[in-house]
Design an enzyme around this catalytic site. Structure first.
Site, mmCIF file in Angstrom:
data_model
loop_
_atom_site.group_PDB
_atom_site.id
_atom_site.type_symbol
_atom_site.label_atom_id
_atom_site.label_comp_id
_atom_site.label_asym_id
_atom_site.label_seq_id
_atom_site.Cartn_x
_atom_site.Cartn_y
_atom_site.Cartn_z
ATOM 1 N N CYS A 141 -52.991 29.548 9.805
ATOM 2 C CA CYS A 141 -53.983 28.591 9.284
ATOM 3 C C CYS A 141 -55.420 29.099 9.409
ATOM 4 O O CYS A 141 -56.221 28.986 8.467
ATOM 5 C CB CYS A 141 -53.827 27.257 10.000
ATOM 6 S SG CYS A 141 -53.547 27.408 11.767
ATOM 7 N N HIS A 185 -59.619 22.858 11.094
ATOM 8 C CA HIS A 185 -60.149 23.926 11.933
ATOM 9 C C HIS A 185 -61.560 24.285 11.454
ATOM 10 O O HIS A 185 -61.820 24.324 10.249
ATOM 11 C CB HIS A 185 -59.300 25.196 11.813
ATOM 12 C CG HIS A 185 -57.919 25.086 12.390
ATOM 13 N ND1 HIS A 185 -57.477 24.025 13.156
ATOM 14 C CD2 HIS A 185 -56.871 25.947 12.327
ATOM 15 C CE1 HIS A 185 -56.225 24.248 13.525
ATOM 16 N NE2 HIS A 185 -55.835 25.394 13.030
#
Ligand code: A2P
Length: 340
Positions: A133, A246
């Site tokens: 990710c 994130h």
């Protein structure tokens, strides 16, 4: 002749990424024929919704993939190691969200905005790997800069949400916050330390050189996706008490000089990116704003005055969507459009 619909299996359907996979397939109207939802015996008999219908979750086994065209795996590396081979033998093309196959030289590692053409290499083993990710959102932002000015070195620090560690990790953060407010004992299971009101510079296991495996994933995967095997990349990956999305501080050194204005203009035109950069209005990418969205958000774009040709960026994306489910479904869309 093209099929009108494709039978899809989701391995890890009950998980945080599996849930997003169902949502993204539905939202983007992926032509799903049969939908097979697979998980462990813990979830046997559970029902989950897809496309307005309830589907029973089946327990994953070697025979789960008969008549499956595309299998999306997101149940951890051990599950992929064991069950991807039978899925491929049954005739499915696998898009694997774990780290297990990512660095195999005969398996493409793909972010469609960056290296979509690598998808054709799926023919070698009928497996395509979905990157980590944190790597995905970073390379989406790096690619236009690399094409314009050749990147020499990247220094990244991440601020990664707990959803990246799965459902139990999200529960752990919620329970710790509740425990602290109620003066109860904080319990730790998923994380080595209390994650509530804390930052933990430790994601995945430590390697001999003192880096974590997550940090090495960012280094190796960035090189493979950009096709630059010796690109200088260094990373520090940190878990923060945020549920979704994130954030990353990315410092980039280039061969050719780029001004901040030039970088903004390049990124504005790049696929998959939204530039959110108006500090005068307190506008910059935020995890809360990126959650549930498809784009990679870039802001705080400024020159690094400490080197000749340097740029600083703040890059934010929904780790369960662009960092996982959406990227996998985008790969599947290209696969059925151009290859299957
Ligand atoms: P289950 O819910 O039955 O445990 P998360 O990353 O959110 O923790 O989700 C992990 C996903 O992987 C879940 O869907 C989980 O199913 C699934 N999973 C974990 N271990 C196995 C296994 N041995 N076989 C099949 N699915 C598994």
């Amino acid at each position: 002749m093209k099929k009108p619909k494709y039978n899809v299996a989701i391995v890890g359907a009950t998980g945080a990424v599996g849930e997003q996979m169902r949502e993204v397939l539905e939202e983007r109207k992926f032509p799903v024929g049969e939908m097979r939802l697979l998980a462990s015996e813990r979830s046997a008999g559970q029902f989950l919704e897809f496309d307005g219908r309830q589907h029973r979750v089946s327990v994953l086994n070697e025979n789960s993939f008969e008549n499956t065209d595309i299998a999306l795996f997101s149940a951890g590396g051990t599950v992929s190691a064991k069950y991807v081979p039978p899925a491929v033998s049954a005739g499915a093309v696998v898009i694997d969200n774990t780290a297990h196959f990512r660095m195999a030289p005969d398996i493409p590692l793909v972010v469609p905005e960056v290296n979509a053409s690598a998808i054709s290499d799926y023919k070698k083993r009928r497996i395509i790997a979905n990157p980590n990710c944190s790597t995905i959102q970073m390379v989406v932002a790096l690619k236009p800069i690399h094409d314009a000015a050749r990147i020499k070195r990247v220094v990244v620090s991440t601020y990664q949400s707990v959803s990246g560690a799965g459902r139990q990790a999200m529960e752990e953060l919620s329970q710790q916050v509740a425990a602290l407010y109620n003066s109860k004992v904080v319990e730790k299971k998923k994380f080595p330390h209390q994650i509530a009101f804390n930052c933990i510079p430790h994601i995945d296991v430590f390697m001999e050189d003192g880096y974590t495996k997550e940090e090495w994933k960012m280094i190796h995967e960035t090189r493979k996706i950009l096709g630059e095997p010796s690109l200088a990349v260094t990373a520090t990956t940190v878990r923060v008490p945020v549920f979704f999305s994130h954030s990353e501080s990315v410092n980039v050194e280039t061969e050719k000089k780029l001004t901040a204005a030039e970088v903004k203009s390049l990124l504005r035109q790049a696929p998959g990116i939204i530039v959110a950069d108006a500090p005068e209005n307190n506008l910059y990418p935020l995890a809360l704003d990126a959650t549930g969205k498809d784009a990679t958000y870039v802001g705080r774009i400024r020159e690094d005055h400490s080197v000749q040709n340097g740029i600083n960026l703040w890059v934010v994306a929904d780790n369960l969507r662009k960092g996982a489910a959406l990227n996998a479904v985008q790969i599947a869309e290209i696969l059925i459009r151009d290859y299957l």
